[in-house]
Design a protein around this motif. Structure first.
Motif: not given
Length: 115
Positions: A45-65
């Motif tokens: 889960l820790r890595y899945r959340e970090l992957i999701a964070l990376a995607v959020g940073l890339t798409t610049q989605c404040v909700y995901c970040i």
């Protein structure tokens, strides 16, 4: 960012999904729960959340970040892992600009006009 983003108040607008498309909202919630299930997945889960964070940073989605940085820490991520995740996202975003720049050269036809 703070002029339009309010974690507490914005959640109230979920009512539109609940009222207008409850079946889709239910399917999305179940899908999201399966993706981020605590157990039963190969990637911790820790890595899945970090992957999701990376995607959020890339798409610049404040909700995901917001959500995935907090969830990553709750799943055991360190500040060093958050920092590296940000750099990975940055490298991928910059790499996309580099690669698509080449596509721009190709599609421009400029090389056809050089002697």
């Amino acid at each position: 960012m703070s002029d339009y983003y309010d974690r507490t108040e914005d959640a109230k607008y979920t009512r539109v999904y609940k009222e207008q498309t409850p079946d889709i909202l239910k399917a999305f919630a179940e899908f999201d729960q399966a993706v981020f299930a605590t157990e039963g997945r190969e990637i911790p889960l820790r890595y899945r959340e970090l992957i999701a964070l990376a995607v959020g940073l890339t798409t610049q989605c404040v909700y995901c970040i917001d959500g995935h940085s907090r969830r990553a820490v709750a799943a055991g991520a360190t500040e060093a892992e958050l920092a590296e995740t940000a750099w990975v996202a940055t490298a991928i975003r910059a790499g996309g600009g580099y690669a698509h720049g080449r596509l721009g050269f190709k599609l421009s036809g400029a090389a056809d006009h050089q002697h």
